[in-house]
Design a protein around this motif. Sequence first.
Motif, mmCIF file in Angstrom:
data_model
loop_
_atom_site.group_PDB
_atom_site.id
_atom_site.type_symbol
_atom_site.label_atom_id
_atom_site.label_comp_id
_atom_site.label_asym_id
_atom_site.label_seq_id
_atom_site.Cartn_x
_atom_site.Cartn_y
_atom_site.Cartn_z
ATOM 1 N N GLU A 252 6.581 -23.573 -26.285
ATOM 2 C CA GLU A 252 5.717 -24.641 -25.786
ATOM 3 C C GLU A 252 6.515 -25.911 -25.483
ATOM 4 N N LYS A 256 7.440 -27.958 -21.654
ATOM 5 C CA LYS A 256 7.424 -29.392 -21.368
ATOM 6 C C LYS A 256 8.795 -29.873 -20.899
ATOM 7 N N GLN A 260 11.050 -32.386 -17.795
ATOM 8 C CA GLN A 260 11.758 -33.563 -18.314
ATOM 9 C C GLN A 260 13.267 -33.519 -18.090
ATOM 10 N N SER A 287 6.807 -21.754 -15.909
ATOM 11 C CA SER A 287 7.039 -23.195 -15.952
ATOM 12 C C SER A 287 8.363 -23.559 -15.289
#
Length: 313
Positions: A252, A256, A260, A287
């Motif tokens: 997880e 993210k 970034q 992702s």
Amino acid sequence: MIWTEIKIKSTPESEEAISNILYEAGADGVVIESPNDLSVLKNKEVLWDYIDDDLINMDPEVSIIKGYINETENVKEAIAQIKKRIDQLPSFGLNTGNVETTVTEVDQEDWENSWKQYYKPTLIGQHFIIKPSWEPYTSQEGDMVIEIDPGMAFGSGLHETTQLCIINLEKHVKEGDVVFDIGCGSGILSLAAANLNCKKVIGVDVDSLAVQVAKENALHNHLDKIIDIRQGDLLDVVDEKADVIVANILAEVIVKLADQIKPCLKENGIFISSGIILSKVELVVDSLLSNGFEIIEVQRMGEWAAIIAQYKG
């Protein structure tokens, strides 16, 4: 110092998530007794002098995760928070099995001495020998010896996720590269990268104890001129650009990070991510792809995966 030991019996699949929960609840150190470690050691060319009977007899479906909270923390509140968050893990797709939690007090010196018996010099990847600071080892030609003292910021290099990272650092890091180690823990991956003739390695961890231990390990290995350990939340304390970024954390968090870290990677930079249970591979791959990465390879070891991706800019 007297520490409160929170011992949790769960599954190998959930050990990384529970470790993260313990840290976020205030644990200053986490230890994992995993059946995966025994299978790793049995297949290594550098063998233990002995294997503790407790490890041999471990249930292959059970991992034991121990968190250590110092006497200055609100232990009762921390334990309640830990139990609540572990109960929520199945809703994220993790099989926690029949969770058992026990709480005891332990003296720091007793803890440190009892854990030394479990760790012997071990071959990781092609050339790296992970050697506990208290164990003797005679180097062979081609060895890259990393001498490490995990302290309370545990990270011995045995876990499959760490192995996957080291294997791929060997494969992708070139002489003169700049490498970021996100969530560096005891600094094992920073030390590995620095041994590969990097120009600079920046290790980042939110935990102050991990930062202290990583700095000590860099100094002990005479790599403190190359390795810069910083305390902070992921990339908040980094404004340089890297050729390679390695992150051995949770799926997880990697999802993210995919967005970034883009400003922190040079063109065609490599992102090595691990700590990913097999059921989360597709989530991470999606992702990375949506954030402009090209998937080079997905490697699997046991119940874990590492994803190697390249950012095209």
